[in-house]
Design an enzyme around this catalytic site. Structure first.
Site, PDB file in Angstrom:
ATOM      1  N   ASP A 134       0.810  -1.218   0.000  1.00 23.38           N
ATOM      2  CA  ASP A 134       0.000   0.000   0.000  1.00 23.38           C
ATOM      3  C   ASP A 134       0.849   1.277   0.000  1.00 23.38           C
ATOM      4  OD1 ASP A 134      -2.790   1.135   0.678  1.00 23.38           O
ATOM      5  OD2 ASP A 134      -1.590   1.956   2.309  1.00 23.38           O
ATOM      6  N   GLU A 146      12.871 -14.638   0.383  1.00 19.89           N
ATOM      7  CA  GLU A 146      13.238 -15.773   1.241  1.00 19.89           C
ATOM      8  C   GLU A 146      12.343 -16.969   0.910  1.00 19.89           C
ATOM      9  OE1 GLU A 146      12.747 -14.407   5.267  1.00 19.89           O
ATOM     10  OE2 GLU A 146      14.253 -12.829   5.021  1.00 19.89           O
TER      11      GLU A 146
HETATM   12  C1  NOJ Z   1      -4.212   3.307  -0.408  1.00 20.55           C
HETATM   13  C2  NOJ Z   1      -5.455   2.492  -0.224  1.00 20.55           C
HETATM   14  O1  NOJ Z   1      -5.785   1.905  -1.448  1.00 20.55           O
HETATM   15  C3  NOJ Z   1      -6.517   3.428   0.285  1.00 20.55           C
HETATM   16  O2  NOJ Z   1      -7.767   2.811   0.301  1.00 20.55           O
HETATM   17  C4  NOJ Z   1      -6.113   3.924   1.634  1.00 20.55           C
HETATM   18  O3  NOJ Z   1      -7.036   4.888   2.086  1.00 20.55           O
HETATM   19  C5  NOJ Z   1      -4.729   4.567   1.593  1.00 20.55           C
HETATM   20  N1  NOJ Z   1      -3.782   3.781   0.872  1.00 20.55           N
HETATM   21  C6  NOJ Z   1      -4.194   4.758   2.985  1.00 20.55           C
HETATM   22  O4  NOJ Z   1      -3.884   3.488   3.518  1.00 20.55           O
END
Ligand code: NOJ
Ligand code: MG
Length: 505
Positions: A204, A259
């Site tokens: 993310d 790994e």
């Molecule tokens: C990206 C995610 O896809 C989104 O839904 C989220 O609000 C932000 N990152 C923060 O984690």
């Protein structure tokens, strides 16, 4: 060089809350996903995807659709249990489908025990797992940085008199990736899931993991080059995104993933292809395995704009690198809404014939559009410049899916056919891509080539019927089309109505 299983693959994003409810409490959950795997792969009338990416199901603080995690190795009660994760993994692997989890590296919930400990005092051992700074005179936040959802990217912690930094909501304090302890803790969480058999992670908000050490103010953005490149608050993210040091973090995450055999890291990036290439480690290819390129998702429905984004990917992500494309996800308005439902078929034909990895978002295969949630049921808080993301997170329409499954002219059937073609055609899955020149205005076209196999994709994104001459020597066998009844190449050319396209080979 061995190629990762994910290159050229079709991934499918499952947003568990809105996919399928297994226990009847009205909230989608992990047993629901397991029960619906037939839709994704296995039987001949399934979509036939290679892998699923599960949006977060971890215990969370309830402010960011599960992206505010309170325990990286647990399962929130509404989604099920660890045993449900194991069952989902076994059932998916049993039908040859890999499973990626969401890895939320940038921040935790403010209710995570790490943050609870860190905020107890400046001397706490985990204090520097987060980013703290003294106020500026005023007292004012330490920098002018703006959070992605609007408002300052700093919140005062009254107990210690310092501000903590958050790229997103104030309830999501950013982790400090310069801390060796943070790297090690996150590695442990990754190994926890890799040991259980997950095939990798969608990482993310990976561009924001490192911030300027000197806490310099971001400069004004100036007039946006493109409408979507404006940053929140009118600032350029000069010191908060894509900072030196990020490559080292990616190599660390890559080492942990490597790994284990055959696992992959797919980073979430909203960056131009050149920066995606850097995140993959450039020529050394020792960074993330893949990076989601959102240039097309952010593009207008315009053949020239698509052409530019594809050309940039070809230039910067040439083999051994490869792009990853998506048109929709849980953060954006659905593409059938953005571009129009009449374009959903042609969008599918383009997406599933591009070079690289393709990521579908649940529901696009049946033409789902944004939903209008009841105002009192709003789950996502609107940011300063956004209406909230609930419209893209409407419940999966299983009745519609069942109807389309038995209709061979449905959008679902088109997706199924294109995915099948992609699986059978080495040129589509792994071949090179060259953009065709000299096409009528509004028409996007490219060739996919591998060895003796050569395919031509033509997509009329314009408003007028167009006659397109096929590249010389191209056989005119129709392999797929937005409308198999109407479009037929003949005599070295093909006539395409607006919003129609073909794959010829
Ligand atoms: C990206 C995610 O896809 C989104 O839904 C989220 O609000 C932000 N990152 C923060 O984690
Ligand atoms: Mg449920």
């Amino acid at each position: 060089m061995t190629r990762s299983w994910a290159e050229g693959a079709v991934l499918y994003q499952v947003y568990p809350r809105a996919f399928a409810d297994g226990d009847g409490d009205g909230i989608g959950d992990l047993p629901g996903v397991t029960a619906r795997l037939d839709h994704l792969a296995g039987p001949p009338d399934s979509l036939g995807v290679d892998a699923i990416w599960l949006s977060p199901f971890y215990p969370h603080g309830g402010v960011d659709g599960g992206y505010d995690v309170t325990d990286f190795t647990g399962v929130a009660p509404e989604y099920g249990t660890l045993a449900d994760v194991d069952r989902l993994l076994a059932a998916s692997h049993g039908r040859g489908v890999r499973v990626l989890l969401d890895l939320i590296t940038g921040h935790t919930s403010d209710r995570h025990p790490w943050f609870a400990a860190a905020r107890t005092s400046r001397a706490n051992a985990s204090r520097d797992w987060y980013l703290w700074a003294d106020p500026r005179p005023g007292p004012a936040p330490p920098t002018n940085w703006v959070a992605a959802f609007g408002g300052p990217a700093w919140t005062l912690d009254p107990g210690s008199g310092q501000f903590f930094h958050h790229s997103f909501y104030p309830e999501q304090p950013d982790l400090n990736w310069r801390s060796a302890a943070v790297r090690e803790e996150m590695a442990k969480a990754m190994r926890f899931w890799l040991d259980r058999g997950v095939d990798g992670f969608r990482a993310d908000a990976i561009e924001f993991l490192i911030k300027d050490r000197r806490l310099r103010d971001n400069p004004p953005a100036g007039p946006p080059l493109l409408p979507w490149s404006a940053e929140p608050g009118g600032l350029r993210r000069r010191w908060t995104r894509n900072q030196p040091g990020l490559a080292g973090v990616f190599r660390h995450l890559r080492r942990v993933t490597d790994e284990y055999p055959d696992r992959i890291l797919l980073g979430e990036l909203y960056a131009p292809a050149r920066q995606v290439a850097a995140a993959l480690g450039g020529a050394r290819a020792d960074g993330l395995h893949l990076g989601l390129d959102h240039q097309l998702a952010k593009s207008a429905w315009d053949a020239r704009a698509f052409r530019r984004a594809i050309a940039a990917a070809e230039r910067h992500l040439a083999p051994p690198l490869s792009p990853t494309w998506a048109f929709s996800n849980h953060d954006l308005s659905r593409h059938a809404t953005r571009w129009g439902t009449e374009r959903a078929r042609l969008a599918a034909l383009i997406l599933l014939t591009l070079r690289g990895t393709v990521c579908l978002y649940q529901g696009e295969e049946i033409g789902m559009t944004d939903v209008a949630p009841a105002p009192d049921a709003r789950a996502d808080r609107p940011g300063a410049d956004r209406a909230g993301r609930d419209p893209a997170r409407g419940p999966f329409d299983w009745d519609e899916a069942a109807r389309q499954r038995s209709d061979h002219e449905s959008l679902l059937a088109l997706y199924r056919g294109l995915i099948d073609l992609r699986r059978r055609s080495p040129a589509l899955r792994h071949g090179s891509l060259s953009l065709l020149r000299g096409l009528p205005p509004g028409v996007l076209g490219y060739e996919r080539l591998l060895g003796a196999e050569r395919l031509t994709v033509l997509a009329n994104m314009g408003h007028r019927r167009s006659v397109v001459r096929l590249p010389s020597g191209q056989p005119d066998v129709l392999l797929s089309a937005t409308d198999l009844n109407q479009v037929h190449p003949a005599g070295g050319k093909v006539e395409l109505d607006a919003d129609h396209g073909v794959v010829i080979g």
